[in-house]
Scaffold this motif. Structure first.
Motif, short mmCIF file in Angstrom:
data_model
loop_
_atom_site.label_atom_id
_atom_site.label_comp_id
_atom_site.label_asym_id
_atom_site.label_seq_id
_atom_site.Cartn_x
_atom_site.Cartn_y
_atom_site.Cartn_z
N GLY A 8 54.70 45.38 42.35
CA GLY A 8 53.81 44.61 42.85
C GLY A 8 52.65 45.31 43.51
O GLY A 8 51.68 44.95 44.12
N GLU A 9 52.68 46.73 43.67
CA GLU A 9 51.84 47.49 44.32
C GLU A 9 50.70 48.16 43.55
O GLU A 9 51.18 48.47 41.99
CB GLU A 9 52.47 48.75 44.91
N VAL A 18 47.70 39.81 41.13
CA VAL A 18 48.51 39.02 40.58
C VAL A 18 50.08 38.85 41.29
O VAL A 18 50.40 37.34 41.59
CB VAL A 18 48.87 39.66 39.05
N TYR A 19 50.44 39.90 41.87
CA TYR A 19 51.44 39.81 42.88
C TYR A 19 51.22 38.82 44.10
O TYR A 19 52.05 38.12 44.46
CB TYR A 19 51.92 41.37 43.37
N ARG A 20 50.18 39.19 44.81
CA ARG A 20 49.96 38.12 45.95
C ARG A 20 49.68 36.68 45.48
O ARG A 20 50.34 35.82 46.27
CB ARG A 20 48.74 38.73 46.47
N PHE A 21 49.26 36.54 44.50
CA PHE A 21 49.22 35.07 43.95
C PHE A 21 50.32 34.33 43.61
O PHE A 21 50.48 33.44 44.34
CB PHE A 21 48.28 34.97 42.40
N PHE A 22 51.34 35.22 43.01
CA PHE A 22 52.45 34.66 42.80
C PHE A 22 53.47 34.61 43.92
O PHE A 22 54.28 33.51 44.02
CB PHE A 22 53.14 35.41 41.59
#
Length: 95
Positions: A8-9, A18-22
Motif C-alpha cells: 500500500g505504499e 487505491v490503498y487508501r480508498f479500499f
C-alpha cells in the motif's frame, strides 16, 4: 526493506490512493456491520424480503422467456453437411 516495498505504499512513503480508498471502504463497511449487529430480527426480515423479491424476479423472467421464444428458422441452425456423407455403421477400410 527499500522504500515502496511495503503493501500500500507508493514510492514516496505515503499510502497510495487505491490503498487508501479500499481501506476507507473497509472501515465504512465494518461501521455498518457494527451498527446493525443488535438488530438481528430486522436483518433476517430484510434478507428474506430481498430473497423473495429475487425469486419473484427470476420467476417473471422465466415466464417472459418461455412466452416469447426467439425466432428460429430452419436455415438459422448451423449446417453439418459433412456428416451426411459419413457412414458410421460400417467400419472403414484404409488402403
Amino acid at each position: 526493506m527499500s522504500e515502496g516495498d511495503s503493501v500500500g505504499e507508493s514510492v514516496h512513503g505515503k499510502p497510495s490512493v487505491v490503498y487508501r480508498f479500499f481501506t476507507r471502504l473497509g472501515q465504512i463497511y465494518q461501521s455498518w456491520l457494527d451498527k446493525s449487529t443488535p438488530y438481528t430480527a430486522v436483518r433476517w426480515v430484510v434478507t428474506l424480503g430481498l430473497s423473495f423479491v429475487y425469486m419473484i424476479r427470476v420467476y417473471l423472467l422465466q415466464m417472459t422467456v418461455l412466452r416469447y421464444p426467439p425466432n428460429r428458422t430452419r436455415n438459422s441452425a448451423p449446417s453439418f453437411e459433412g456428416f451426411q456423407s459419413l457412414n458410421f455403421g460400417e467400419p472403414s477400410v484404409l488402403p
